[in-house]
Design an enzyme around this catalytic site. Sequence first.
Site, PDB file in Angstrom:
ATOM      1  N   THR A   1       6.491  -4.924  12.498  1.00 23.32           N
ATOM      2  CA  THR A   1       6.760  -6.105  11.689  1.00 23.32           C
ATOM      3  C   THR A   1       8.273  -6.121  12.180  1.00 23.32           C
ATOM      4  O   THR A   1       8.702  -7.205  11.805  1.00 23.32           O
ATOM      5  CB  THR A   1       6.883  -5.473  10.130  1.00 23.32           C
ATOM      6  OG1 THR A   1       7.548  -4.446   9.848  1.00 23.32           O
ATOM      7  CG2 THR A   1       5.232  -5.199   9.770  1.00 23.32           C
TER       8      THR A   1
ATOM      9  N   LEU B   1       9.692 -10.342   9.000  1.00 25.07           N
ATOM     10  CA  LEU B   1       8.728 -10.727   7.779  1.00 25.07           C
ATOM     11  C   LEU B   1       7.548  -9.760   8.041  1.00 25.07           C
ATOM     12  O   LEU B   1       6.615 -10.060   8.736  1.00 25.07           O
ATOM     13  CB  LEU B   1       8.235 -12.128   8.340  1.00 25.07           C
ATOM     14  CG  LEU B   1       9.111 -13.547   7.915  1.00 25.07           C
ATOM     15  CD1 LEU B   1       8.397 -14.789   8.030  1.00 25.07           C
ATOM     16  CD2 LEU B   1       9.428 -13.111   6.358  1.00 25.07           C
ATOM     17  N   HIS B   2       7.821  -8.734   7.207  1.00 30.54           N
ATOM     18  CA  HIS B   2       6.764  -7.591   7.287  1.00 30.54           C
ATOM     19  C   HIS B   2       5.486  -7.975   6.772  1.00 30.54           C
ATOM     20  O   HIS B   2       4.475  -7.743   7.463  1.00 30.54           O
ATOM     21  CB  HIS B   2       7.251  -6.258   6.218  1.00 30.54           C
ATOM     22  CG  HIS B   2       8.617  -6.008   6.769  1.00 30.54           C
ATOM     23  ND1 HIS B   2       8.877  -5.181   7.847  1.00 30.54           N
ATOM     24  CD2 HIS B   2      10.008  -6.115   5.866  1.00 30.54           C
ATOM     25  CE1 HIS B   2      10.256  -4.820   7.665  1.00 30.54           C
ATOM     26  NE2 HIS B   2      10.922  -5.578   6.764  1.00 30.54           N
ATOM     27  N   ASP B   3       5.248  -8.261   5.543  1.00 23.77           N
ATOM     28  CA  ASP B   3       3.939  -8.648   4.822  1.00 23.77           C
ATOM     29  C   ASP B   3       3.110  -9.591   5.432  1.00 23.77           C
ATOM     30  O   ASP B   3       1.866  -9.532   5.439  1.00 23.77           O
ATOM     31  CB  ASP B   3       4.195  -8.801   3.332  1.00 23.77           C
ATOM     32  CG  ASP B   3       4.654  -7.609   2.839  1.00 23.77           C
ATOM     33  OD1 ASP B   3       4.412  -6.592   3.149  1.00 23.77           O
ATOM     34  OD2 ASP B   3       5.292  -7.683   1.682  1.00 23.77           O
TER      35      ASP B   3
ATOM     36  N   THR C   1       2.539 -10.199   8.459  1.00 22.19           N
ATOM     37  CA  THR C   1       1.616  -9.729   9.576  1.00 22.19           C
ATOM     38  C   THR C   1       0.126  -9.273   9.158  1.00 22.19           C
ATOM     39  O   THR C   1      -0.750  -9.339  10.112  1.00 22.19           O
ATOM     40  CB  THR C   1       2.478  -8.676  10.361  1.00 22.19           C
ATOM     41  OG1 THR C   1       2.651  -7.516   9.497  1.00 22.19           O
ATOM     42  CG2 THR C   1       3.861  -9.048  10.657  1.00 22.19           C
TER      43      THR C   1
END
Length: 311
Positions: free
Chosen positions: A192, A238-240, A242
Amino acid sequence: MKIIIDTDPGQDDAIAILLALASPELDVLGITAVAGNVPLALTEKNARIVSELAARPDIKVFAGCDAPLLRPLVTAEHVHGRTGLDGPTLPDPQMPLQSMHAVDFIVDTLRAEAPQSVTLCPLGPLTNIAMALRKAPDIAARIERIVLMGGAYFEVGNITPAAEFNIYVDPEAAEIVFRSGAPITVLPLDATHKAMVTPARNEAFRAMGTRVGQAVAEMTDFYERFDREKYGADGAPLHDPTVIAWCLRPDLFSGREINVEIETRSELTRGMTVADWWGVTDRSRNALFIGDLDAEGFFDLLTERLGRYAA
């Protein structure tokens, strides 16, 4: 692909939800909220706000667990702001919160749908998923896959030196999930942190000229201030989103099937994902652990899908 999004919005959670709702390949059966980035009363509200931003008031939102299994709740207002969605000004939701508990919705849905036909997409602490598995162990064999954002190996921790936030908040829940036997894909910080919103990428959201594009740009404007200061980076990861991108385009990602264990006993390394990346133990492989992503392909996908929302 039928999915349930389990989430604690969070600006990056919100963008993940928007990506999913803009993608016809995904049938979002429901959104379940969990305490995490902010308390449950805000995460369930934020999930409904984002559903309405996407013009999808038909999406059913369920409130779940308001605290980890065994520990006091740790939140992240220092990253996401007081509301969890600081940045844009968005109206309070008009759509109702469902009366059923999120854990019951997860259990009932997995039992009602065909075996191995529903993918769980947890974007926050794994409390709801673990509670569902503990309440109804039979559902583990019915899950198509759990695709989660959490953990780290090479990038180590972002809330402590050893632990990523989602796993740290409820390590006992994570241990239950990783030992459930269900197929798991892990999107850790190692992947991420390569999904970086640069100024040019954020400007592409704003240039859409839509309510969604403007809101996403304002979310990342707020959200990135913390990561710029912490990492000295030119933007924020932008972690989530992914998680949703992996469901849509797994070819954009690469990783290894490895063993992942969760540290629950040490206060020094609580919540660490002990990832056997190099295969130095004889422990059974229990997760596809993603190590890399095609950042350009990821942002091309995200920008194209968010661009589908009307002005």
